[in-house]
Design a protein around this motif. Sequence first.
Motif, PDB file in Angstrom:
ATOM      1  N   UNK A 118       0.845  -1.203  -0.081  1.00  0.00           N
ATOM      2  CA  UNK A 118      -0.036  -0.015  -0.066  1.00  0.00           C
ATOM      3  C   UNK A 118       0.815   1.417   0.043  1.00  0.00           C
ATOM      4  N   UNK A 119       2.306   1.141  -0.126  1.00  0.00           N
ATOM      5  CA  UNK A 119       2.903   2.227  -0.209  1.00  0.00           C
ATOM      6  C   UNK A 119       4.205   2.362   0.565  1.00  0.00           C
ATOM      7  N   UNK A 120       5.089   3.114   0.453  1.00  0.00           N
ATOM      8  CA  UNK A 120       6.398   3.206   0.849  1.00  0.00           C
ATOM      9  C   UNK A 120       6.328   2.799   2.509  1.00  0.00           C
ATOM     10  N   UNK A 121       5.724   3.820   3.226  1.00  0.00           N
ATOM     11  CA  UNK A 121       5.748   3.800   4.556  1.00  0.00           C
ATOM     12  C   UNK A 121       5.294   2.381   5.261  1.00  0.00           C
ATOM     13  N   UNK A 122       4.093   1.771   4.335  1.00  0.00           N
ATOM     14  CA  UNK A 122       3.382   0.539   4.977  1.00  0.00           C
ATOM     15  C   UNK A 122       4.517  -0.595   4.721  1.00  0.00           C
ATOM     16  N   UNK A 123       5.223  -0.563   3.687  1.00  0.00           N
ATOM     17  CA  UNK A 123       6.291  -1.359   3.499  1.00  0.00           C
ATOM     18  C   UNK A 123       7.332  -1.487   4.623  1.00  0.00           C
ATOM     19  N   UNK A 124       7.699  -0.229   5.085  1.00  0.00           N
ATOM     20  CA  UNK A 124       8.745  -0.092   6.135  1.00  0.00           C
ATOM     21  C   UNK A 124       7.967  -0.700   7.472  1.00  0.00           C
ATOM     22  N   UNK A 125       6.680  -0.527   7.680  1.00  0.00           N
ATOM     23  CA  UNK A 125       6.031  -0.810   9.017  1.00  0.00           C
ATOM     24  C   UNK A 125       5.948  -2.355   9.070  1.00  0.00           C
ATOM     25  N   UNK A 126       5.747  -2.954   7.775  1.00  0.00           N
ATOM     26  CA  UNK A 126       5.895  -4.607   7.600  1.00  0.00           C
ATOM     27  C   UNK A 126       7.310  -5.008   8.014  1.00  0.00           C
ATOM     28  N   UNK A 127       8.289  -4.234   7.206  1.00  0.00           N
ATOM     29  CA  UNK A 127       9.627  -4.669   7.539  1.00  0.00           C
ATOM     30  C   UNK A 127       9.964  -4.754   9.102  1.00  0.00           C
ATOM     31  N   UNK A 128       9.547  -3.745   9.547  1.00  0.00           N
ATOM     32  CA  UNK A 128      10.089  -3.318  11.295  1.00  0.00           C
ATOM     33  C   UNK A 128       9.388  -4.419  12.104  1.00  0.00           C
ATOM     34  N   UNK A 129       8.348  -5.133  11.854  1.00  0.00           N
ATOM     35  CA  UNK A 129       7.750  -6.047  12.401  1.00  0.00           C
ATOM     36  C   UNK A 129       8.487  -7.536  12.482  1.00  0.00           C
ATOM     37  N   UNK A 130       9.667  -7.542  11.495  1.00  0.00           N
ATOM     38  CA  UNK A 130      10.420  -8.826  11.449  1.00  0.00           C
ATOM     39  C   UNK A 130      11.829  -8.339  11.679  1.00  0.00           C
TER      40      UNK A 130
END
Length: 245
Positions: A118-130
Amino acid sequence: MDRDHISRLAHAHHPIAAPLDDAAVHRLLESGITREDARVLDLGCGGGEWLVRVLDAYPDVRAEGVDVSEPSLERARTAARGRGVEDRLVLHHADAAEFTTAEPFDLVLSVGAAHAFGGLLETLAAARRHLAPHGRVLIGDGFWAADPTPEAVDMLGALTDLPTTIDRVVNDGWTPIYGHVSTRHELDDYEWSWTGSLASWALDHPDDPSGPDALAAATAHRTEWLHTYREAFGFITLILRPTVG
Protein backbone atom coordinates in the motif's frame (compact mmCIF):
# COMPACT_ATOMS: atom_id res chain seq x y z
CA MET A 1 -0.41 -14.76 -21.26
CA ASP A 2 -0.37 -14.75 -17.46
CA ARG A 3 1.60 -12.20 -15.46
CA ASP A 4 4.07 -14.75 -14.06
CA HIS A 5 5.01 -15.93 -17.53
CA ILE A 6 5.47 -12.35 -18.75
CA SER A 7 7.67 -11.54 -15.74
CA ARG A 8 9.82 -14.63 -16.22
CA LEU A 9 10.47 -13.84 -19.89
CA ALA A 10 11.00 -10.12 -19.32
CA HIS A 11 13.56 -10.64 -16.55
CA ALA A 12 15.50 -13.39 -18.31
CA HIS A 13 18.50 -11.11 -18.82
CA HIS A 14 17.97 -8.83 -15.81
CA PRO A 15 17.06 -11.12 -12.89
CA ILE A 16 17.19 -8.28 -10.34
CA ALA A 17 13.71 -6.88 -10.91
CA ALA A 18 14.77 -3.28 -10.32
CA PRO A 19 16.96 -0.68 -12.08
CA LEU A 20 20.18 -1.69 -10.32
CA ASP A 21 23.39 -2.99 -11.87
CA ASP A 22 25.44 -5.79 -10.33
CA ALA A 23 27.90 -3.40 -8.65
CA ALA A 24 25.05 -1.53 -6.93
CA VAL A 25 23.47 -4.78 -5.74
CA HIS A 26 26.81 -5.89 -4.32
CA ARG A 27 27.33 -2.60 -2.47
CA LEU A 28 23.82 -2.63 -1.04
CA LEU A 29 24.12 -6.18 0.26
CA GLU A 30 27.55 -5.41 1.68
CA SER A 31 26.05 -2.45 3.54
CA GLY A 32 23.11 -4.50 4.76
CA ILE A 33 24.94 -7.57 6.09
CA THR A 34 26.59 -6.80 9.42
CA ARG A 35 27.23 -10.30 10.76
CA GLU A 36 28.47 -13.47 9.12
CA ASP A 37 25.56 -15.58 10.38
CA ALA A 38 22.85 -13.03 9.56
CA ARG A 39 19.23 -14.02 9.01
CA VAL A 40 17.78 -12.37 5.92
CA LEU A 41 14.14 -11.96 4.88
CA ASP A 42 12.86 -10.76 1.50
CA LEU A 43 9.24 -9.57 1.53
CA GLY A 44 8.03 -9.98 -2.05
CA CYS A 45 11.04 -12.00 -3.18
CA GLY A 46 9.81 -12.89 -6.68
CA GLY A 47 12.34 -15.19 -8.31
CA GLY A 48 14.65 -14.90 -5.32
CA GLU A 49 17.63 -13.27 -7.02
CA TRP A 50 18.49 -11.05 -4.03
CA LEU A 51 18.40 -14.05 -1.71
CA VAL A 52 20.44 -16.30 -3.97
CA ARG A 53 23.10 -13.62 -4.30
CA VAL A 54 23.37 -12.97 -0.58
CA LEU A 55 23.55 -16.70 0.19
CA ASP A 56 26.18 -17.18 -2.49
CA ALA A 57 28.30 -14.33 -1.12
CA TYR A 58 27.94 -15.16 2.58
CA PRO A 59 28.23 -18.90 3.32
CA ASP A 60 26.91 -18.66 6.88
CA VAL A 61 23.86 -16.53 6.12
CA ARG A 62 20.40 -18.12 6.20
CA ALA A 63 17.50 -16.58 4.29
CA GLU A 64 13.76 -16.71 3.83
CA GLY A 65 11.59 -15.32 1.05
CA VAL A 66 7.87 -14.59 0.82
CA ASP A 67 5.81 -14.18 -2.33
CA VAL A 68 2.25 -14.78 -3.54
CA SER A 69 3.45 -16.28 -6.83
CA GLU A 70 4.16 -20.00 -6.70
CA PRO A 71 5.83 -19.98 -10.16
CA SER A 72 8.19 -17.24 -8.95
CA LEU A 73 9.00 -19.25 -5.85
CA GLU A 74 9.70 -22.30 -8.00
CA ARG A 75 12.17 -20.22 -10.02
CA ALA A 76 13.79 -19.18 -6.74
CA ARG A 77 14.11 -22.83 -5.70
CA THR A 78 15.65 -23.71 -9.05
CA ALA A 79 18.11 -20.80 -8.88
CA ALA A 80 19.12 -21.68 -5.32
CA ARG A 81 19.61 -25.31 -6.27
CA GLY A 82 21.77 -24.28 -9.22
CA ARG A 83 24.01 -22.17 -6.97
CA GLY A 84 24.18 -24.83 -4.27
CA VAL A 85 22.53 -22.70 -1.56
CA GLU A 86 19.08 -24.32 -1.33
CA ASP A 87 19.83 -25.84 2.08
CA ARG A 88 20.00 -22.33 3.59
CA LEU A 89 16.86 -20.95 1.94
CA VAL A 90 13.25 -21.23 3.11
CA LEU A 91 10.45 -19.98 0.87
CA HIS A 92 6.90 -19.12 1.89
CA HIS A 93 3.92 -18.99 -0.47
CA ALA A 94 2.05 -16.17 1.26
CA ASP A 95 1.00 -12.54 1.12
CA ALA A 96 4.08 -10.61 2.23
CA ALA A 97 1.93 -7.95 3.91
CA GLU A 98 0.34 -10.58 6.16
CA PHE A 99 3.35 -12.84 6.72
CA THR A 100 4.29 -13.59 10.32
CA THR A 101 7.27 -15.36 11.81
CA ALA A 102 8.50 -16.16 15.29
CA GLU A 103 12.15 -15.23 14.82
CA PRO A 104 13.43 -11.77 13.84
CA PHE A 105 15.81 -11.04 10.99
CA ASP A 106 19.04 -9.06 10.81
CA LEU A 107 18.26 -7.76 7.31
CA VAL A 108 14.81 -7.32 5.80
CA LEU A 109 14.58 -6.58 2.08
CA SER A 110 11.74 -5.27 -0.04
CA VAL A 111 12.76 -3.78 -3.38
CA GLY A 112 10.17 -2.54 -5.83
CA ALA A 113 7.31 -4.21 -3.96
CA ALA A 114 5.75 -1.27 -2.11
CA HIS A 115 2.53 -1.65 -4.12
CA ALA A 116 1.93 -4.95 -2.34
CA PHE A 117 1.82 -3.16 1.02
CA GLY A 118 0.00 0.00 0.00
CA GLY A 119 2.99 2.33 -0.17
CA LEU A 120 6.51 3.02 1.06
CA LEU A 121 5.72 3.71 4.72
CA GLU A 122 3.42 0.70 4.90
CA THR A 123 6.27 -1.43 3.55
CA LEU A 124 8.58 -0.09 6.23
CA ALA A 125 6.00 -0.85 8.91
CA ALA A 126 5.86 -4.46 7.69
CA ALA A 127 9.66 -4.69 7.64
CA ARG A 128 9.91 -3.31 11.17
CA ARG A 129 7.72 -6.13 12.49
CA HIS A 130 10.32 -8.66 11.40
CA LEU A 131 13.46 -6.74 12.34
CA ALA A 132 15.88 -7.86 15.04
CA PRO A 133 17.42 -5.29 17.42
CA HIS A 134 20.16 -3.41 15.54
CA GLY A 135 18.84 -4.90 12.29
CA ARG A 136 18.75 -3.13 8.93
CA VAL A 137 16.22 -2.72 6.15
CA LEU A 138 17.09 -2.67 2.44
CA ILE A 139 14.24 -1.02 0.56
CA GLY A 140 13.84 0.28 -2.97
CA ASP A 141 11.07 2.46 -4.36
CA GLY A 142 10.36 5.04 -7.02
CA PHE A 143 10.33 8.83 -6.74
CA TRP A 144 9.70 11.75 -9.07
CA ALA A 145 12.99 13.04 -10.47
CA ALA A 146 11.11 15.74 -12.42
CA ASP A 147 7.57 17.06 -12.51
CA PRO A 148 5.38 14.18 -13.71
CA THR A 149 2.52 14.43 -16.15
CA PRO A 150 -0.96 13.60 -14.88
CA GLU A 151 -0.76 10.41 -16.94
CA ALA A 152 2.43 9.39 -15.12
CA VAL A 153 0.80 10.00 -11.74
CA ASP A 154 -2.20 7.93 -12.79
CA MET A 155 0.12 5.12 -13.83
CA LEU A 156 2.67 5.06 -10.99
CA GLY A 157 0.75 6.55 -8.09
CA ALA A 158 1.44 9.05 -5.34
CA LEU A 159 5.22 9.23 -5.46
CA THR A 160 7.08 12.29 -4.15
CA ASP A 161 10.36 13.92 -5.09
CA LEU A 162 13.58 12.56 -3.60
CA PRO A 163 13.99 15.07 -0.72
CA THR A 164 10.36 14.58 0.32
CA THR A 165 10.73 10.80 0.07
CA ILE A 166 13.74 10.83 2.39
CA ASP A 167 12.01 13.26 4.78
CA ARG A 168 9.02 10.93 5.00
CA VAL A 169 11.27 7.98 5.82
CA VAL A 170 13.17 9.93 8.47
CA ASN A 171 9.98 11.30 10.02
CA ASP A 172 8.69 7.74 10.19
CA GLY A 173 11.49 6.81 12.57
CA TRP A 174 14.29 5.62 10.27
CA THR A 175 17.87 6.72 9.70
CA PRO A 176 19.38 6.20 6.24
CA ILE A 177 22.90 4.82 6.47
CA TYR A 178 23.45 4.16 2.77
CA GLY A 179 21.61 5.01 -0.40
CA HIS A 180 21.86 4.42 -4.12
CA VAL A 181 20.02 6.54 -6.67
CA SER A 182 19.75 4.57 -9.89
CA THR A 183 21.58 6.20 -12.77
CA ARG A 184 20.00 6.96 -16.12
CA HIS A 185 22.00 4.05 -17.51
CA GLU A 186 20.58 1.66 -14.89
CA LEU A 187 17.03 2.89 -15.47
CA ASP A 188 17.27 2.61 -19.25
CA ASP A 189 19.13 -0.69 -19.15
CA TYR A 190 16.41 -2.20 -17.00
CA GLU A 191 13.57 -0.99 -19.22
CA TRP A 192 15.28 -1.95 -22.48
CA SER A 193 16.13 -5.36 -21.03
CA TRP A 194 12.53 -5.86 -19.84
CA THR A 195 10.89 -4.92 -23.12
CA GLY A 196 13.63 -6.36 -25.33
CA SER A 197 13.72 -9.78 -23.68
CA LEU A 198 9.95 -10.14 -23.98
CA ALA A 199 9.82 -8.93 -27.59
CA SER A 200 12.78 -11.09 -28.62
CA TRP A 201 11.16 -14.20 -27.15
CA ALA A 202 7.97 -13.46 -29.06
CA LEU A 203 9.83 -13.05 -32.35
CA ASP A 204 11.82 -16.25 -31.72
CA HIS A 205 8.62 -18.22 -31.08
CA PRO A 206 6.25 -17.17 -33.89
CA ASP A 207 4.17 -20.34 -33.55
CA ASP A 208 3.73 -20.13 -29.78
CA PRO A 209 0.16 -19.13 -28.82
CA SER A 210 1.62 -16.74 -26.23
CA GLY A 211 3.73 -14.90 -28.81
CA PRO A 212 1.24 -12.17 -29.74
CA ASP A 213 0.47 -11.44 -26.08
CA ALA A 214 4.19 -11.22 -25.25
CA LEU A 215 4.88 -8.85 -28.13
CA ALA A 216 1.85 -6.73 -27.24
CA ALA A 217 2.96 -6.53 -23.60
CA ALA A 218 6.49 -5.50 -24.62
CA THR A 219 5.17 -2.86 -27.00
CA ALA A 220 2.70 -1.44 -24.47
CA HIS A 221 5.29 -1.27 -21.70
CA ARG A 222 7.89 0.37 -23.94
CA THR A 223 5.36 2.95 -25.12
CA GLU A 224 4.29 3.78 -21.56
CA TRP A 225 7.90 4.09 -20.42
CA LEU A 226 9.10 6.27 -23.30
CA HIS A 227 6.03 8.47 -23.64
CA THR A 228 4.64 8.68 -20.11
CA TYR A 229 7.20 8.41 -17.30
CA ARG A 230 10.80 8.02 -18.52
CA GLU A 231 11.77 11.66 -17.98
CA ALA A 232 10.13 11.94 -14.57
CA PHE A 233 10.81 8.62 -12.82
CA GLY A 234 13.70 7.87 -10.48
CA PHE A 235 14.52 4.97 -8.17
CA ILE A 236 16.16 5.06 -4.74
CA THR A 237 17.42 2.06 -2.78
CA LEU A 238 18.19 2.65 0.89
CA ILE A 239 19.78 0.88 3.81
CA LEU A 240 17.91 1.99 6.94
CA ARG A 241 18.16 1.53 10.66
CA PRO A 242 15.35 2.33 13.10
CA THR A 243 15.87 5.67 14.81
CA VAL A 244 13.28 4.82 17.43
CA GLY A 245 11.71 1.60 18.67
